[in-house]
Design a protein around this motif. Structure first.
Motif, PDB file in Angstrom:
ATOM      1  N   GLY A 149      20.771  45.668  69.928  1.00 40.69           N
ATOM      2  CA  GLY A 149      20.751  44.478  70.779  1.00 40.69           C
ATOM      3  C   GLY A 149      19.538  44.464  71.694  1.00 40.69           C
ATOM      4  O   GLY A 149      18.905  43.419  71.892  1.00 40.69           O
ATOM      5  N   PHE A 150      19.195  45.643  72.250  1.00 39.28           N
ATOM      6  CA  PHE A 150      18.006  45.737  73.097  1.00 39.28           C
ATOM      7  C   PHE A 150      16.749  45.422  72.289  1.00 39.28           C
ATOM      8  O   PHE A 150      15.826  44.753  72.774  1.00 39.28           O
ATOM      9  CB  PHE A 150      17.885  47.134  73.700  1.00 39.28           C
ATOM     10  CG  PHE A 150      19.012  47.491  74.628  1.00 39.28           C
ATOM     11  CD1 PHE A 150      19.805  46.511  75.197  1.00 39.28           C
ATOM     12  CD2 PHE A 150      19.281  48.817  74.932  1.00 39.28           C
ATOM     13  CE1 PHE A 150      20.849  46.836  76.052  1.00 39.28           C
ATOM     14  CE2 PHE A 150      20.316  49.151  75.784  1.00 39.28           C
ATOM     15  CZ  PHE A 150      21.103  48.158  76.344  1.00 39.28           C
ATOM     16  N   GLY A 151      16.709  45.920  71.040  1.00 36.77           N
ATOM     17  CA  GLY A 151      15.542  45.666  70.198  1.00 36.77           C
ATOM     18  C   GLY A 151      15.361  44.189  69.904  1.00 36.77           C
ATOM     19  O   GLY A 151      14.253  43.643  70.015  1.00 36.77           O
ATOM     20  N   LEU A 152      16.458  43.533  69.541  1.00 39.60           N
ATOM     21  CA  LEU A 152      16.380  42.090  69.300  1.00 39.60           C
ATOM     22  C   LEU A 152      16.077  41.339  70.590  1.00 39.60           C
ATOM     23  O   LEU A 152      15.393  40.308  70.580  1.00 39.60           O
ATOM     24  CB  LEU A 152      17.698  41.591  68.701  1.00 39.60           C
ATOM     25  CG  LEU A 152      17.957  41.951  67.238  1.00 39.60           C
ATOM     26  CD1 LEU A 152      19.359  41.521  66.829  1.00 39.60           C
ATOM     27  CD2 LEU A 152      16.919  41.294  66.323  1.00 39.60           C
ATOM     28  N   GLY A 153      16.585  41.865  71.702  1.00 33.31           N
ATOM     29  CA  GLY A 153      16.316  41.230  72.991  1.00 33.31           C
ATOM     30  C   GLY A 153      14.839  41.245  73.340  1.00 33.31           C
ATOM     31  O   GLY A 153      14.312  40.273  73.904  1.00 33.31           O
ATOM     32  N   THR A 154      14.157  42.339  72.999  1.00 37.15           N
ATOM     33  CA  THR A 154      12.713  42.414  73.244  1.00 37.15           C
ATOM     34  C   THR A 154      11.962  41.371  72.424  1.00 37.15           C
ATOM     35  O   THR A 154      11.074  40.669  72.929  1.00 37.15           O
ATOM     36  CB  THR A 154      12.198  43.823  72.897  1.00 37.15           C
ATOM     37  OG1 THR A 154      12.867  44.783  73.716  1.00 37.15           O
ATOM     38  CG2 THR A 154      10.698  43.919  73.133  1.00 37.15           C
ATOM     39  N   ASP A 155      12.336  41.264  71.147  1.00 37.37           N
ATOM     40  CA  ASP A 155      11.705  40.258  70.286  1.00 37.37           C
ATOM     41  C   ASP A 155      12.017  38.847  70.775  1.00 37.37           C
ATOM     42  O   ASP A 155      11.157  37.958  70.748  1.00 37.37           O
ATOM     43  CB  ASP A 155      12.189  40.429  68.844  1.00 37.37           C
ATOM     44  CG  ASP A 155      11.822  41.789  68.278  1.00 37.37           C
ATOM     45  OD1 ASP A 155      10.731  42.286  68.606  1.00 37.37           O
ATOM     46  OD2 ASP A 155      12.635  42.358  67.524  1.00 37.37           O
ATOM     47  N   LEU A 156      13.249  38.655  71.222  1.00 40.94           N
ATOM     48  CA  LEU A 156      13.644  37.344  71.734  1.00 40.94           C
ATOM     49  C   LEU A 156      12.877  37.018  73.013  1.00 40.94           C
ATOM     50  O   LEU A 156      12.452  35.870  73.227  1.00 40.94           O
ATOM     51  CB  LEU A 156      15.152  37.328  72.001  1.00 40.94           C
ATOM     52  CG  LEU A 156      15.749  36.020  72.523  1.00 40.94           C
ATOM     53  CD1 LEU A 156      15.512  34.889  71.535  1.00 40.94           C
ATOM     54  CD2 LEU A 156      17.238  36.199  72.788  1.00 40.94           C
ATOM     55  N   GLY A 157      12.684  38.016  73.860  1.00 41.59           N
ATOM     56  CA  GLY A 157      11.937  37.803  75.094  1.00 41.59           C
ATOM     57  C   GLY A 157      10.500  37.387  74.825  1.00 41.59           C
ATOM     58  O   GLY A 157       9.946  36.532  75.529  1.00 41.59           O
ATOM     59  N   ARG A 158       9.904  37.984  73.798  1.00 44.68           N
ATOM     60  CA  ARG A 158       8.527  37.633  73.435  1.00 44.68           C
ATOM     61  C   ARG A 158       8.444  36.175  72.981  1.00 44.68           C
ATOM     62  O   ARG A 158       7.555  35.429  73.397  1.00 44.68           O
ATOM     63  CB  ARG A 158       8.041  38.563  72.326  1.00 44.68           C
ATOM     64  CG  ARG A 158       6.577  38.371  71.954  1.00 44.68           C
ATOM     65  CD  ARG A 158       6.183  39.257  70.792  1.00 44.68           C
ATOM     66  NE  ARG A 158       6.365  40.664  71.107  1.00 44.68           N
ATOM     67  CZ  ARG A 158       7.274  41.448  70.548  1.00 44.68           C
ATOM     68  NH1 ARG A 158       8.111  40.947  69.654  1.00 44.68           N
ATOM     69  NH2 ARG A 158       7.360  42.717  70.883  1.00 44.68           N
ATOM     70  N   GLU A 159       9.386  35.764  72.125  1.00 45.58           N
ATOM     71  CA  GLU A 159       9.388  34.384  71.640  1.00 45.58           C
ATOM     72  C   GLU A 159       9.683  33.404  72.777  1.00 45.58           C
ATOM     73  O   GLU A 159       9.080  32.326  72.862  1.00 45.58           O
ATOM     74  CB  GLU A 159      10.440  34.230  70.532  1.00 45.58           C
ATOM     75  CG  GLU A 159      10.169  35.039  69.282  1.00 45.58           C
ATOM     76  CD  GLU A 159       8.943  34.557  68.532  1.00 45.58           C
ATOM     77  OE1 GLU A 159       8.648  33.340  68.579  1.00 45.58           O
ATOM     78  OE2 GLU A 159       8.266  35.393  67.902  1.00 45.58           O
ATOM     79  N   ALA A 160      10.605  33.777  73.648  1.00 44.10           N
ATOM     80  CA  ALA A 160      10.952  32.895  74.765  1.00 44.10           C
ATOM     81  C   ALA A 160       9.773  32.735  75.723  1.00 44.10           C
ATOM     82  O   ALA A 160       9.553  31.652  76.291  1.00 44.10           O
ATOM     83  CB  ALA A 160      12.162  33.454  75.503  1.00 44.10           C
ATOM     84  N   TYR A 161       9.022  33.799  75.894  1.00 44.79           N
ATOM     85  CA  TYR A 161       7.845  33.738  76.771  1.00 44.79           C
ATOM     86  C   TYR A 161       6.840  32.714  76.256  1.00 44.79           C
ATOM     87  O   TYR A 161       6.273  31.917  77.026  1.00 44.79           O
ATOM     88  CB  TYR A 161       7.205  35.120  76.857  1.00 44.79           C
ATOM     89  CG  TYR A 161       5.880  35.137  77.577  1.00 44.79           C
ATOM     90  CD1 TYR A 161       5.822  35.070  78.964  1.00 44.79           C
ATOM     91  CD2 TYR A 161       4.678  35.205  76.859  1.00 44.79           C
ATOM     92  CE1 TYR A 161       4.600  35.076  79.624  1.00 44.79           C
ATOM     93  CE2 TYR A 161       3.458  35.213  77.505  1.00 44.79           C
ATOM     94  CZ  TYR A 161       3.426  35.149  78.896  1.00 44.79           C
ATOM     95  OH  TYR A 161       2.220  35.152  79.552  1.00 44.79           O
ATOM     96  N   LEU A 162       6.626  32.714  74.939  1.00 45.93           N
ATOM     97  CA  LEU A 162       5.680  31.765  74.352  1.00 45.93           C
ATOM     98  C   LEU A 162       6.179  30.327  74.496  1.00 45.93           C
ATOM     99  O   LEU A 162       5.397  29.411  74.770  1.00 45.93           O
ATOM    100  CB  LEU A 162       5.461  32.100  72.873  1.00 45.93           C
ATOM    101  CG  LEU A 162       4.789  33.454  72.590  1.00 45.93           C
ATOM    102  CD1 LEU A 162       4.733  33.720  71.095  1.00 45.93           C
ATOM    103  CD2 LEU A 162       3.380  33.488  73.198  1.00 45.93           C
ATOM    104  N   VAL A 163       7.488  30.134  74.315  1.00 47.03           N
ATOM    105  CA  VAL A 163       8.052  28.788  74.459  1.00 47.03           C
ATOM    106  C   VAL A 163       7.897  28.306  75.895  1.00 47.03           C
ATOM    107  O   VAL A 163       7.503  27.156  76.150  1.00 47.03           O
ATOM    108  CB  VAL A 163       9.539  28.774  74.040  1.00 47.03           C
ATOM    109  CG1 VAL A 163      10.180  27.433  74.396  1.00 47.03           C
ATOM    110  CG2 VAL A 163       9.671  29.038  72.549  1.00 47.03           C
ATOM    111  N   GLU A 164       8.199  29.174  76.850  1.00 48.31           N
ATOM    112  CA  GLU A 164       8.065  28.790  78.256  1.00 48.31           C
ATOM    113  C   GLU A 164       6.610  28.487  78.615  1.00 48.31           C
ATOM    114  O   GLU A 164       6.325  27.574  79.391  1.00 48.31           O
ATOM    115  CB  GLU A 164       8.607  29.911  79.152  1.00 48.31           C
ATOM    116  CG  GLU A 164      10.120  30.040  79.145  1.00 48.31           C
ATOM    117  CD  GLU A 164      10.610  31.055  80.162  1.00 48.31           C
ATOM    118  OE1 GLU A 164       9.753  31.723  80.792  1.00 48.31           O
ATOM    119  OE2 GLU A 164      11.832  31.181  80.332  1.00 48.31           O
ATOM    120  N   ARG A 165       5.716  29.254  78.041  1.00 44.34           N
ATOM    121  CA  ARG A 165       4.297  29.108  78.373  1.00 44.34           C
ATOM    122  C   ARG A 165       3.720  27.787  77.876  1.00 44.34           C
ATOM    123  O   ARG A 165       2.928  27.138  78.573  1.00 44.34           O
ATOM    124  CB  ARG A 165       3.509  30.278  77.783  1.00 44.34           C
ATOM    125  CG  ARG A 165       2.027  30.267  78.135  1.00 44.34           C
ATOM    126  CD  ARG A 165       1.344  31.488  77.548  1.00 44.34           C
ATOM    127  NE  ARG A 165      -0.078  31.484  77.837  1.00 44.34           N
ATOM    128  CZ  ARG A 165      -0.629  31.964  78.950  1.00 44.34           C
ATOM    129  NH1 ARG A 165       0.155  32.485  79.896  1.00 44.34           N
ATOM    130  NH2 ARG A 165      -1.937  31.931  79.136  1.00 44.34           N
TER     131      ARG A 165
END
Length: 264
Positions: free
Chosen positions: A188-204
């Motif tokens: 879950g932590f691993g997927l969370g890191t990948d999800l955080g990266r994608e979410a960062y790009l969307v927010e940006r």
């Protein structure tokens, strides 16, 4: 739909991690939600500790076995009294009398006796078992009765073996659940890191706020509900286990929304 699609895209981009997360999640939900059924099934190969104590009695046919049966059935602690067929009587005669009984049966046939199988209640004390045997002796007369030993008595008295079985079941279950929980959180932590990266790009680039919080919330909550469905559908789910599973999922959510790739 943006947030759900974002979570699904993360799973698609990380297929191995996603499959392991889903399989581990389903397994953990079953271990927690149906822990009792699974542990009992896994431990079913161990020796049974609940054999009902019983003994066999051969009674001279001059004594009414049906009358004896009715009187025994009226006693507290007697769970059942069953008549034995002829072949069973011969077998018990050989068991009780040994070689003498075998020779007797072969030379003169089965003696003029009737056979009974008397079963005690599962938790009946040994002292009470002996009192019932003494009562049977008084009913028939000692010279008209032959009794075998109580079968299952030793197993019943070995409470330490039952305790060992329960302890082993608890330890194995705890170890397996602990390993599955750690693996579930790690993935879950691993997927969370990948999800955080994608979410960062969307927010940006889309100027949306709290993308990681909403996406992780929808994704982890939806995944946990789907993972719990088999456990719930099996019936008699362990509510405490379901609560623990949701708690682990919530931990994964909190870590995902607070660690790296978060915009300020």
């Amino acid at each position: 739909m943006l947030y759900l699609n974002l979570f699904i895209n993360v799973l698609i981009k990380n297929p191995i991690k996603a499959v392991l997360f889903i399989v581990t999640g389903f397994s953990l939900s079953l271990l927690l939600g149906q822990s009792e059924k699974i542990q009992n099934s896994l431990m079913g190969s161990l020796p049974k500790m609940n054999e009902t104590p019983h003994f066999f009695a051969l009674i001279d046919n001059k004594v009414s076995s049906q009358s004896i049966r009715r009187k025994l059935m009226g006693l507290p602690g007697v769970m059942g009294v069953r008549n034995l067929p002829g072949d069973k009587i011969q077998k018990q005669l050989q068991t009780i009398l040994g070689d003498v009984g075998e020779d007797l049966a072969s030379e003169v046939g089965i003696p003029d006796v009737s056979g009974l199988k008397i079963s005690f209640a599962p938790n009946l004390e040994v002292r009470s078992q002996r009192l019932i045997k003494q009562y049977l002796t008084r009913l028939t007369g000692e010279d008209k009765l032959t009794m075998g030993p109580t079968i299952g008595e030793e197993k019943k008295n070995k409470k330490w073996l039952t305790s060992f079985k329960d302890s082993l079941k608890l330890k194995i279950g705890t170890i397996v659940i602990a390993i599955a929980s750690i693996l579930y959180l790690f993935l879950g932590f691993g997927l969370g890191t990948d999800l955080g990266r994608e979410a960062y790009l969307v927010e940006r680039f889309s100027r949306r706020k709290n993308v990681i919080q909403v996406t992780a919330g929808i994704g982890f909550l939806g995944a946990s509900v789907l993972m719990l469905m088999p456990s719930i559908l099996l019936g008699n789910a362990n509510l405490a286990g379901i609560g623990i599973f949701f708690g682990l999922t919530f931990i994964a959510y909190i870590i995902t929304t607070t660690r790296g790739w978060r915009t300020t």
